[in-house]
Write a protein that holds these residues in place. Structure first.
Motif, PDB file in Angstrom:
ATOM      1  N   ALA A   1       0.844  -1.209   0.000  1.00 18.82           N
ATOM      2  CA  ALA A   1       0.000   0.000   0.000  1.00 18.82           C
ATOM      3  C   ALA A   1       0.877   1.256   0.000  1.00 18.82           C
ATOM      4  O   ALA A   1       0.603   2.224  -0.733  1.00 18.82           O
ATOM      5  N   LEU A   2       1.953   1.229   0.786  1.00 19.93           N
ATOM      6  CA  LEU A   2       2.888   2.358   0.820  1.00 19.93           C
ATOM      7  C   LEU A   2       3.515   2.573  -0.569  1.00 19.93           C
ATOM      8  O   LEU A   2       3.610   3.695  -1.072  1.00 19.93           O
ATOM      9  N   HIS A   3       3.913   1.455  -1.162  1.00 18.35           N
ATOM     10  CA  HIS A   3       4.543   1.469  -2.485  1.00 18.35           C
ATOM     11  C   HIS A   3       3.586   2.032  -3.550  1.00 18.35           C
ATOM     12  O   HIS A   3       3.970   2.881  -4.357  1.00 18.35           O
ATOM     13  N   VAL A   4       2.334   1.579  -3.526  1.00 18.03           N
ATOM     14  CA  VAL A   4       1.349   2.052  -4.508  1.00 18.03           C
ATOM     15  C   VAL A   4       1.054   3.531  -4.265  1.00 18.03           C
ATOM     16  O   VAL A   4       0.948   4.317  -5.214  1.00 18.03           O
ATOM     17  N   ALA A   5       0.989   3.940  -2.980  1.00 13.25           N
ATOM     18  CA  ALA A   5       0.750   5.355  -2.670  1.00 13.25           C
ATOM     19  C   ALA A   5       1.877   6.210  -3.245  1.00 13.25           C
ATOM     20  O   ALA A   5       1.635   7.285  -3.812  1.00 13.25           O
ATOM     21  N   ALA A   6       3.129   5.708  -3.141  1.00 14.33           N
ATOM     22  CA  ALA A   6       4.272   6.460  -3.670  1.00 14.33           C
ATOM     23  C   ALA A   6       4.160   6.570  -5.197  1.00 14.33           C
ATOM     24  O   ALA A   6       4.402   7.645  -5.775  1.00 14.33           O
ATOM     25  N   ALA A   7       3.764   5.456  -5.853  1.00 14.58           N
ATOM     26  CA  ALA A   7       3.627   5.472  -7.320  1.00 14.58           C
ATOM     27  C   ALA A   7       2.551   6.483  -7.729  1.00 14.58           C
ATOM     28  O   ALA A   7       2.738   7.253  -8.680  1.00 14.58           O
ATOM     29  N   LEU A   8       1.441   6.500  -6.982  1.00 17.60           N
ATOM     30  CA  LEU A   8       0.350   7.428  -7.325  1.00 17.60           C
ATOM     31  C   LEU A   8       0.747   8.880  -7.024  1.00 17.60           C
ATOM     32  O   LEU A   8       0.347   9.802  -7.731  1.00 17.60           O
ATOM     33  N   TYR A   9       1.547   9.061  -5.972  1.00 20.84           N
ATOM     34  CA  TYR A   9       2.049  10.409  -5.646  1.00 20.84           C
ATOM     35  C   TYR A   9       2.873  10.951  -6.819  1.00 20.84           C
ATOM     36  O   TYR A   9       2.713  12.094  -7.239  1.00 20.84           O
ATOM     37  N   HIS A  10       3.753  10.090  -7.365  1.00 27.35           N
ATOM     38  CA  HIS A  10       4.547  10.494  -8.541  1.00 27.35           C
ATOM     39  C   HIS A  10       3.627  10.872  -9.698  1.00 27.35           C
ATOM     40  O   HIS A  10       3.808  11.877 -10.363  1.00 27.35           O
ATOM     41  N   HIS A  11       2.615  10.014  -9.925  1.00 23.85           N
ATOM     42  CA  HIS A  11       1.782  10.162 -11.115  1.00 23.85           C
ATOM     43  C   HIS A  11       0.835  11.354 -11.003  1.00 23.85           C
ATOM     44  O   HIS A  11       0.712  12.154 -11.926  1.00 23.85           O
ATOM     45  N   LEU A  12       0.190  11.480  -9.837  1.00 21.91           N
ATOM     46  CA  LEU A  12      -0.892  12.464  -9.722  1.00 21.91           C
ATOM     47  C   LEU A  12      -0.431  13.814  -9.182  1.00 21.91           C
ATOM     48  O   LEU A  12      -0.944  14.848  -9.570  1.00 21.91           O
TER      49      LEU A  12
ATOM     50  N   LEU B   1       3.258  14.778  -8.457  1.00 20.74           N
ATOM     51  CA  LEU B   1       4.475  15.268  -9.111  1.00 20.74           C
ATOM     52  C   LEU B   1       4.310  15.291 -10.632  1.00 20.74           C
ATOM     53  O   LEU B   1       5.054  15.975 -11.328  1.00 20.74           O
ATOM     54  N   LYS B   2       3.335  14.524 -11.120  1.00 23.87           N
ATOM     55  CA  LYS B   2       3.061  14.415 -12.568  1.00 23.87           C
ATOM     56  C   LYS B   2       4.327  14.081 -13.357  1.00 23.87           C
ATOM     57  O   LYS B   2       4.599  14.716 -14.389  1.00 23.87           O
ATOM     58  N   ASP B   3       5.110  13.114 -12.866  1.00 25.21           N
ATOM     59  CA  ASP B   3       6.303  12.704 -13.606  1.00 25.21           C
ATOM     60  C   ASP B   3       6.086  11.333 -14.258  1.00 25.21           C
ATOM     61  O   ASP B   3       4.989  10.784 -14.226  1.00 25.21           O
ATOM     62  N   ASP B   4       7.167  10.769 -14.825  1.00 26.02           N
ATOM     63  CA  ASP B   4       7.061   9.581 -15.673  1.00 26.02           C
ATOM     64  C   ASP B   4       7.264   8.267 -14.916  1.00 26.02           C
ATOM     65  O   ASP B   4       7.278   7.201 -15.521  1.00 26.02           O
ATOM     66  N   THR B   5       7.449   8.337 -13.587  1.00 29.83           N
ATOM     67  CA  THR B   5       7.828   7.150 -12.814  1.00 29.83           C
ATOM     68  C   THR B   5       6.885   5.974 -13.050  1.00 29.83           C
ATOM     69  O   THR B   5       7.328   4.857 -13.307  1.00 29.83           O
ATOM     70  N   LEU B   6       5.592   6.198 -12.969  1.00 28.84           N
ATOM     71  CA  LEU B   6       4.630   5.108 -13.148  1.00 28.84           C
ATOM     72  C   LEU B   6       4.483   4.752 -14.627  1.00 28.84           C
ATOM     73  O   LEU B   6       4.551   3.578 -14.997  1.00 28.84           O
ATOM     74  N   ARG B   7       4.330   5.793 -15.458  1.00 26.80           N
ATOM     75  CA  ARG B   7       4.066   5.555 -16.886  1.00 26.80           C
ATOM     76  C   ARG B   7       5.129   4.678 -17.532  1.00 26.80           C
ATOM     77  O   ARG B   7       4.839   3.801 -18.316  1.00 26.80           O
ATOM     78  N   ARG B   8       6.391   4.903 -17.164  1.00 28.21           N
ATOM     79  CA  ARG B   8       7.458   4.180 -17.863  1.00 28.21           C
ATOM     80  C   ARG B   8       7.514   2.705 -17.470  1.00 28.21           C
ATOM     81  O   ARG B   8       8.200   1.925 -18.128  1.00 28.21           O
ATOM     82  N   THR B   9       6.814   2.308 -16.385  1.00 25.04           N
ATOM     83  CA  THR B   9       6.807   0.883 -16.027  1.00 25.04           C
ATOM     84  C   THR B   9       5.672   0.143 -16.740  1.00 25.04           C
ATOM     85  O   THR B   9       5.557  -1.069 -16.626  1.00 25.04           O
ATOM     86  N   LEU B  10       4.800   0.893 -17.456  1.00 26.21           N
ATOM     87  CA  LEU B  10       3.635   0.256 -18.081  1.00 26.21           C
ATOM     88  C   LEU B  10       4.008  -0.336 -19.437  1.00 26.21           C
ATOM     89  O   LEU B  10       4.901   0.178 -20.114  1.00 26.21           O
ATOM     90  N   PRO B  11       3.317  -1.426 -19.854  1.00 26.54           N
ATOM     91  CA  PRO B  11       3.600  -2.027 -21.148  1.00 26.54           C
ATOM     92  C   PRO B  11       3.375  -1.007 -22.263  1.00 26.54           C
ATOM     93  O   PRO B  11       2.523  -0.127 -22.138  1.00 26.54           O
TER      94      PRO B  11
END
Ligand code: HEM
Ligand code: HEM
Length: 180
Positions: free
Chosen positions: A155-166, A168-178
């Protein structure tokens, strides 16, 4: 705050990451849906699937770590601050540790019940404790407790990924997607 240009998140890294997520969702569902386990329970049906998929997760994580060791870690996309960077690394390390230790505890418990563990009945796997072992029994109790610890870390990990995405609006999550 400073950022670096996001490096490529390689195809195998994406594959390992998302396959682990899918298998964990299936494995948690089976863990909660399978019948309560007592002294005379036989490892059939959903329980048998739980043992095989759990063993598959252990093997997958071992291959993933071997692959990571040979190819090196995928560099982090956006460094927010050196301290947060260390928190992210620590969380990833903890995730890897739990992904191995947690199923191995369930496995030791299965062995202590005299249940054979195999990959879908095709590849027999070794026992991790002797039948009737007290340690195997205790590790089974810990397996049930760690179910929640792993969920909390995820849950902590997913919260961090969503924090980046929503936020910080950076590429951290997007670049891990297929497809990226
Ligand atoms: C990451 C992989 C795994 C996950 C997410 C997982 C999850 C779960 C969950 C949610 C339960 C139910 C806990 C409860 O009812 O309170 C459970 C129980 C159990 N799991 Fe796993 N498990 C995993 C791997 C394994 C493996 C590899 C084995 C054995 C080869 C195993 C053997 C067992 C056993 C024997 C129980 C019943 C424990 C008892 O009632 O005494 N698990 N697991
Ligand atoms: C469900 C179980 C999950 C586990 C066990 C897990 C595990 C991991 C691990 C171990 C890493 C580090 C990879 C490495 O550098 O070696 C990682 C990276 C990452 N995960 Fe997950 N993850 C899970 C779910 C998710 C979900 C649902 C999301 C998205 C909402 C997500 C987003 C990310 C992102 C964006 C990275 C890359 C971080 C970076 O580039 O610094 N993860 N994950």
């Amino acid at each position: 705050m400073h950022t670096i240009t996001p490096p490529e998140y390689s195809a195998p890294a994406k594959f390992f990451h998302w396959l682990t997520v899918i298998l964990l969702v299936i494995q948690y569902s089976i863990g909660w849906l399978m019948p309560d386990i007592g002294r005379n329970t036989q490892p059939l049906g959903l329980i048998s699937w739980h043992l095989s998929i759990g063993a598959l997760i252990v093997l997958l994580v071992m291959i993933r770590l071997l692959w990571r060791w040979i190819h090196g870690p995928t560099a982090q996309a956006q460094i927010v601050s050196p301290r947060l960077h260390r928190v992210a690394q620590g969380t990833h390390l903890l995730l890897y540790f739990l992904l191995l230790a947690f199923p191995l505890m369930g496995w030791a418990n299965a062995s202590s019940r005299g249940w054979p563990v195999s990959l879908f009945g095709v590849l027999p796997l070794p026992t991790l404790s002797s039948k009737g072992s007290r340690l195997g029994h205790t590790l089974g109790d810990m397996h049930q407790l760690l179910v929640w610890v792993l969920i909390a870390v995820i849950a902590l990990h997913v919260a961090a990924a969503l924090y980046h995405h929503l936020i910080l609006k950076d590429d951290t999550l997007r670049r891990t997607l297929p497809g990226r």
